[in-house]
Design a protein around this motif. Sequence first.
Motif, short mmCIF file in Angstrom:
data_model
loop_
_atom_site.label_atom_id
_atom_site.label_comp_id
_atom_site.label_asym_id
_atom_site.label_seq_id
_atom_site.Cartn_x
_atom_site.Cartn_y
_atom_site.Cartn_z
N UNK A 63 -12.27 11.46 20.89
CA UNK A 63 -13.49 11.33 20.07
C UNK A 63 -13.28 12.43 18.66
N UNK A 64 -13.87 11.91 17.58
CA UNK A 64 -14.30 12.77 16.33
C UNK A 64 -15.41 12.71 16.67
N UNK A 65 -15.82 14.22 16.42
CA UNK A 65 -17.83 14.50 16.04
C UNK A 65 -17.94 14.14 14.65
N UNK A 66 -18.55 13.26 14.05
CA UNK A 66 -18.82 13.36 12.60
C UNK A 66 -19.34 14.12 12.06
N UNK A 67 -20.61 14.81 12.90
CA UNK A 67 -21.53 16.35 12.57
C UNK A 67 -20.29 17.17 11.78
N UNK A 68 -19.29 17.27 12.75
CA UNK A 68 -18.40 18.74 12.12
C UNK A 68 -17.54 18.28 10.99
N UNK A 69 -18.17 17.25 10.51
CA UNK A 69 -17.34 17.09 8.36
C UNK A 69 -18.56 17.23 8.11
N UNK A 70 -20.23 17.15 8.18
CA UNK A 70 -20.61 17.51 7.73
C UNK A 70 -21.11 18.87 6.75
N UNK A 71 -21.34 19.42 5.34
CA UNK A 71 -21.18 20.54 4.86
C UNK A 71 -22.77 21.33 5.64
N UNK B 195 -27.42 7.51 7.66
CA UNK B 195 -26.33 8.40 7.78
C UNK B 195 -25.46 8.01 6.19
N UNK B 196 -25.22 9.03 5.58
CA UNK B 196 -24.51 9.42 4.86
C UNK B 196 -22.92 9.25 4.40
N UNK B 197 -22.47 8.71 3.80
CA UNK B 197 -20.88 8.32 3.56
C UNK B 197 -20.24 9.18 3.49
N UNK B 198 -20.84 10.61 2.72
CA UNK B 198 -19.19 11.79 2.92
C UNK B 198 -18.92 12.01 4.29
N UNK B 199 -19.93 12.68 5.16
CA UNK B 199 -19.86 12.79 7.04
C UNK B 199 -18.33 12.28 7.71
N UNK B 200 -19.28 10.71 7.14
CA UNK B 200 -18.07 9.52 8.08
C UNK B 200 -17.22 8.93 7.69
N UNK B 201 -17.15 9.14 5.82
CA UNK B 201 -15.63 9.17 5.64
C UNK B 201 -14.50 9.85 5.70
N UNK B 202 -15.06 11.31 5.78
CA UNK B 202 -14.21 12.43 5.89
C UNK B 202 -13.20 11.88 6.85
N UNK B 203 -14.79 12.25 8.44
CA UNK B 203 -14.64 11.83 9.53
C UNK B 203 -13.50 10.68 10.04
N UNK B 204 -13.80 9.90 9.54
CA UNK B 204 -12.64 8.55 9.07
C UNK B 204 -11.38 8.15 8.65
N UNK B 205 -10.81 9.33 7.89
CA UNK B 205 -10.15 9.83 6.82
C UNK B 205 -9.27 11.08 7.53
N UNK B 206 -10.09 11.84 8.85
CA UNK B 206 -9.31 12.50 9.33
C UNK B 206 -8.20 11.47 10.60
#
Length: 239
Positions: free
Chosen positions: A35-43, A62-73
């Motif tokens: 699992x990836x917790x999307x919130x971990x990628x929110x600033x 839901x905003x692009x940045x946290x979701x896409x950073x989570x995905x890229x991780x």
Amino acid sequence: MRITVLTLFPEMYENFLQTSVFGRAISRGLVSVDFVQIRDFAPGNYKHVDDTPYGGGAGMVMKCQPVIDALNSIRTDASHVVLTSANGIPYTQKKARELSQKEHLVILCGHYEGMDARIETFTDEQVSIGDYVLSGGELASMVIMDSVVRLLKGAIRDESISEESYENGLLEYPQYTHPAEYAGMQVPEVLLSGNHAKIREYRLRESLRLTKERRPDLLEKRVLSDEEIRLLKETEEDD
Ligand code: SAH
């Protein structure tokens, strides 16, 4: 196979992963889930993953940045990314089969009013599990995971799968178990006969009957064999 779920609520999956077919598939090493917790990628301190919609309207998006950073991780060349969405293409057994061939299945779960539409362009496909709205993608992702994992070789017996609803474009025939009589209702005689050819024919006829009654759309899409046309006629004569 590896499955990664991107979600705000990983705790929803605990029992699901341990239970029945899915639990067994994990302990047999057929699938691993992370699992990836999307919130971990929110600033920032507040860890906001959502914001108000442009153009106004109810709820949060839901905003692009946290979701896409989570995905890229977690994304690699082997990843196939599915976005759960009420706007997606209807999910089917055929799609489950297709996804069961993937090396790394990534499932993205929305929440609130859904996701910024630009997120779609970072995914391979958008899937809806039905014509209704859920409050989050988690249950949809579990539906996808369950239907995919039971198709993995060794998860359940092969014969169980090949006869099931939708696998051959028809609904499954009715099943019965002991006792032969319950509340005055008898199990169809032919199933007690031990005559395999007759049983096969009976089951195919009942599959056709049920499909015609409940899902005529499936029947219209399917090319029928001569035997199936004959059996379907028989069910019409019975009516
Ligand atoms: N406002 C959106 C619904 C958002 S529901 C609309 O009207 O279309 C919030 C999240 O639940 C979505 O981002 C998606 O991940 C999930 N979801 C809701 N309904 C779904 C469905 N039928 N199939 C798959 N996912 C669904």
